[in-house]
Design an enzyme around this catalytic site. Structure first.
Site, PDB file in Angstrom:
ATOM      1  N   LYS A  88       0.841  -1.214   0.000  1.00 57.83           N
ATOM      2  CA  LYS A  88       0.000   0.000   0.000  1.00 57.83           C
ATOM      3  C   LYS A  88       0.869   1.254   0.000  1.00 57.83           C
ATOM      4  CE  LYS A  88      -1.438   1.922   3.884  1.00 57.83           C
ATOM      5  NZ  LYS A  88      -1.373   3.346   4.161  1.00 57.83           N
ATOM      6  N   ASN A  89       1.835   1.314   0.912  1.00 54.65           N
ATOM      7  CA  ASN A  89       2.600   2.557   1.065  1.00 54.65           C
ATOM      8  C   ASN A  89       3.407   2.887  -0.184  1.00 54.65           C
ATOM      9  OD1 ASN A  89       1.562   2.907   3.557  1.00 54.65           O
ATOM     10  ND2 ASN A  89       3.440   2.456   4.703  1.00 54.65           N
ATOM     11  N   ARG A 107      -8.549   0.235   4.654  1.00 49.24           N
ATOM     12  CA  ARG A 107      -7.607   1.181   4.053  1.00 49.24           C
ATOM     13  C   ARG A 107      -6.341   0.468   3.593  1.00 49.24           C
ATOM     14  NH1 ARG A 107      -5.706   5.832   7.512  1.00 49.24           N
ATOM     15  NH2 ARG A 107      -4.488   5.968   5.623  1.00 49.24           N
ATOM     16  N   CYS A 111      -3.872  13.664  12.740  1.00 50.42           N
ATOM     17  CA  CYS A 111      -3.861  12.245  12.423  1.00 50.42           C
ATOM     18  C   CYS A 111      -3.900  11.493  13.732  1.00 50.42           C
ATOM     19  CB  CYS A 111      -2.585  11.923  11.652  1.00 50.42           C
ATOM     20  SG  CYS A 111      -2.336  10.180  11.401  1.00 50.42           S
ATOM     21  N   ASP A 160       5.107   0.229  11.850  1.00 53.51           N
ATOM     22  CA  ASP A 160       3.851  -0.317  11.325  1.00 53.51           C
ATOM     23  C   ASP A 160       3.624  -1.784  11.709  1.00 53.51           C
ATOM     24  OD1 ASP A 160       3.233   2.096  10.224  1.00 53.51           O
ATOM     25  OD2 ASP A 160       3.616   1.535   8.146  1.00 53.51           O
ATOM     26  N   ARG A 191       2.144  14.511  13.285  1.00 56.83           N
ATOM     27  CA  ARG A 191       2.571  14.277  11.905  1.00 56.83           C
ATOM     28  C   ARG A 191       2.619  15.546  11.051  1.00 56.83           C
ATOM     29  NH1 ARG A 191       0.141   8.582   9.821  1.00 56.83           N
ATOM     30  NH2 ARG A 191       2.072   8.472   8.670  1.00 56.83           N
TER      31      ARG A 191
HETATM   32  C1  UD1 Z   1       5.102   6.533   6.296  1.00 57.29           C
HETATM   33  C2  UD1 Z   1       4.109   5.420   6.154  1.00 57.29           C
HETATM   34  C3  UD1 Z   1       3.604   4.968   7.527  1.00 57.29           C
HETATM   35  C4  UD1 Z   1       4.771   4.622   8.440  1.00 57.29           C
HETATM   36  C5  UD1 Z   1       5.794   5.748   8.467  1.00 57.29           C
HETATM   37  C6  UD1 Z   1       7.054   5.418   9.234  1.00 57.29           C
HETATM   38  C7  UD1 Z   1       3.011   5.880   4.042  1.00 57.29           C
HETATM   39  C8  UD1 Z   1       1.753   6.233   3.347  1.00 57.29           C
HETATM   40  N1  UD1 Z   1       2.975   5.872   5.364  1.00 57.29           N
HETATM   41  O1  UD1 Z   1       4.428   7.631   6.888  1.00 57.29           O
HETATM   42  O2  UD1 Z   1       2.759   3.828   7.343  1.00 57.29           O
HETATM   43  O3  UD1 Z   1       4.298   4.407   9.747  1.00 57.29           O
HETATM   44  O4  UD1 Z   1       6.179   6.091   7.128  1.00 57.29           O
HETATM   45  O5  UD1 Z   1       7.637   4.269   8.715  1.00 57.29           O
HETATM   46  O6  UD1 Z   1       3.998   5.557   3.431  1.00 57.29           O
HETATM   47  N2  UD1 Z   1       7.727  14.131  10.574  1.00 57.29           N
HETATM   48  C9  UD1 Z   1       7.911  15.466  10.869  1.00 57.29           C
HETATM   49  N3  UD1 Z   1       7.870  16.365   9.823  1.00 57.29           N
HETATM   50  C10 UD1 Z   1       7.654  15.989   8.538  1.00 57.29           C
HETATM   51  C11 UD1 Z   1       7.468  14.617   8.252  1.00 57.29           C
HETATM   52  C12 UD1 Z   1       7.511  13.701   9.295  1.00 57.29           C
HETATM   53  O7  UD1 Z   1       8.104  15.852  12.019  1.00 57.29           O
HETATM   54  O8  UD1 Z   1       7.619  16.850   7.642  1.00 57.29           O
HETATM   55  C13 UD1 Z   1       7.793  13.129  11.677  1.00 57.29           C
HETATM   56  C14 UD1 Z   1       6.504  12.342  11.866  1.00 57.29           C
HETATM   57  O9  UD1 Z   1       5.595  13.045  12.685  1.00 57.29           O
HETATM   58  C15 UD1 Z   1       7.021  11.064  12.503  1.00 57.29           C
HETATM   59  C16 UD1 Z   1       8.395  10.871  11.847  1.00 57.29           C
HETATM   60  O10 UD1 Z   1       8.730  12.143  11.307  1.00 57.29           O
HETATM   61  O11 UD1 Z   1       7.203  11.254  13.887  1.00 57.29           O
HETATM   62  C17 UD1 Z   1       8.430   9.834  10.735  1.00 57.29           C
HETATM   63  O12 UD1 Z   1       7.379  10.081   9.849  1.00 57.29           O
HETATM   64  P1  UD1 Z   1       7.460   9.709   8.289  1.00 57.29           P
HETATM   65  O13 UD1 Z   1       8.599   8.759   8.074  1.00 57.29           O
HETATM   66  O14 UD1 Z   1       7.453  10.951   7.511  1.00 57.29           O
HETATM   67  O15 UD1 Z   1       6.098   8.943   8.096  1.00 57.29           O
HETATM   68  P2  UD1 Z   1       5.091   9.070   6.868  1.00 57.29           P
HETATM   69  O16 UD1 Z   1       5.864   9.231   5.606  1.00 57.29           O
HETATM   70  O17 UD1 Z   1       4.028  10.034   7.192  1.00 57.29           O
END
Ligand code: UD1
Length: 419
Positions: free
Chosen positions: A22-23, A398, A116, A306, A121
């Site tokens: 999915k991701n 989802r 979220c 995850d 996030r």
């Molecule tokens: C993706 C995955 C999700 C998984 C996560 C971590 C998808 C659709 N989702 O989510 O299933 O749990 O990776 O492996 O691919 N953060 C910030 N600022 C930003 C971006 C992120 O502070 O601009 C923080 C987030 O709040 C979190 C951490 O960074 O604490 C990691 O998040 P991130 O790796 O970005 O997760 P997603 O890409 O949202």
């Protein structure tokens, strides 16, 4: 709202076909914005999230058709470069359209994703990366308004910590930028490699995907391509943990060994046999209770956040005390109180959950709170005595293709109750 009913106590035996990730699929679909030629994605999972992103991409002018697990996406013209709140708030990954819209159109307006369930996030890293590529960004009325009147240009981005979404977003924006972009402290997840592979077959020039330093040399245009979505490592880990918990012997068809090494290590410690087999990975859990095992979530190749909820469900019936530490998201123990309603003994202390295994869980009525949390309740239900009813299963829809059918085919007593 639909619910899922499980009568626990049946081991799992048979074969589970692993779907496309999915991701990964969500970011690959977005790549249609970068080309006026057709992009064909095979091994495409059919999920609420992929259907939802289809609607958003159609809003930009994409023509999307589907035949089984083959999806064709074609965006000959961009008809719109605005992603409204109503379409973005339902799924955070849709924010990743911003960079590609900007690359193709020179300007874009995308709603901020909003709160979220698993924490704040934010998207600050996404925006900093786009600014490093020359985007002018303003925030107004809950929207990001971005402009790059002369096109995006290559830049240097050093992420202060690892973000999967921001790394993918930067890659999606940089492939059409003028000149070279370097990403330092980039995420190394298999989904990043999958995205880079797909974009490379579309004509992009990307080096280093899968390592912490990625270099992208911009090209003038991208062409169409056909790409198979990588098998879902989170779905793989989820079924492995279901077998570990319920007991049994299952082949996870098409699963990729190296994408889950942190889990195999922990399962080995717990007493589960995971081994590479012809056509996939075979999981055997036939020696009674698991041994309590600690985990700490980390960016890839560490233990995935995850799979944390699913691992916790397994530890609820293990022999001994395990410590589960969550370091990626700040509010990712929402499954714990629901597991406790089934008789689990869990002590929550900040980002640590201390789980004391019990001999049996009892079926109960529980509520799904997010995608991975809800599947941990399914795992608990498979081993619990009596009947478990899980509400709000739209969270499961989802991200897990054919969950009940896959489990039922291996002997689980599980059904969906439509309301
Ligand atoms: C993706 C995955 C999700 C998984 C996560 C971590 C998808 C659709 N989702 O989510 O299933 O749990 O990776 O492996 O691919 N953060 C910030 N600022 C930003 C971006 C992120 O502070 O601009 C923080 C987030 O709040 C979190 C951490 O960074 O604490 C990691 O998040 P991130 O790796 O970005 O997760 P997603 O890409 O949202």
């Amino acid at each position: 709202m639909d619910s899922i009913k499980i009568r626990g106590g049946h081991g799992l035996n048979g074969t589970v076909p692993i779907s496309g990730a999915k991701n990964s699929a969500l970011k690959l679909m977005v790549a249609t914005i970068l080309t006026d030629e057709p992009l064909v994605l095979t091994r495409m999972p059919d999920l609420a999230d992929t259907r939802f992103l289809t609607t958003l991409l159609q809003h930009f002018g994409a023509e999307i058709s589907r035949d089984g697990n083959r999806m064709q996406l074609h965006t000959p013209r961009l008809e719109n470069a605005e992603a409204p709140y109503d379409l973005v708030r339902k799924m955070r990954a849709s924010f990743n359209v911003l960079g590609p819209l900007l690359a193709r159109n020179g300007e874009a307006r995308v709603s901020l994703p909003g709160g979220c369930a698993i924490g704040a996030r934010p998207v600050d890293l996404h925006l900093k990366a786009l600014e490093a590529l020359g985007a002018e960004i303003e925030l107004a009325e809950g929207y990001v308004e971005a402009k790059a009147p002369k096109g995006l240009t290559g830049g240097a981005v050093t992420f202060p910590f690892v973000s999967v979404g921001a790394t993918e977003h930067a890659i999606l924006a940089a492939v059409l930028a003028k000149g070279e972009t370097t990403l330092e402290n980039a995420a190394r997840e298999p989904e990043i490699v999958d995205l880079a592979d797909c974009l490379t077959s579309m004509g992009a020039r990307i080096e280093g995907a899968g390592s912490a330093t990625i270099t992208i040399t911009g090209v003038d245009r991208l062409n169409g391509a056909t790409h198979a979505v990588v098998p879902d490592r989170i779905e793989t880990g989820t079924y492995a943990l279901a077998v570990a918990t319920a007991g049994g012997d299952v082949l996870l068809e098409d699963a990729v060994w190296k994408h889950n090494e942190a889990l195999w290590d922990r399962l080995g410690h717990a007493g589960v046999i995971a081994a590479w087999a012809e056509g996939g990975i075979r999981i055997r859990s036939e020696n009674g209770r698991l041994a309590a095992t600690d985990i700490e979530t980390r960016p890839y190749p560490g233990f995935p956040t995850d799979e944390q909820a699913q691992f916790m469900a397994a530890m609820c019936v293990a022999d001994g005390r395990s410590v589960i530490r969550e370091t990626i998201f700040e509010n990712r123990f929402m499954h714990a109180p629901e597991l406790m309603r089934m008789g689990a003994q869990i002590d929550l202390r900040g980002n640590e959950a201390i789980v004391t295994g019990v001999e049996t869980l009892r079926g109960a009525q529980v509520m799904a709170t997010d995608l991975r949390a809800s599947v941990s309740l399914v795992i608990a239900g498979l081993v619990a005595a009596g009947e478990t009813t899980i509400g709000r299963v739209y969270h499961l829809d989802r991200g897990f293709e054919g969950l009940e059918a896959k489990l039922a085919a291996c002997g689980a007593d599980i059904e969906r109750v439509k309301e």
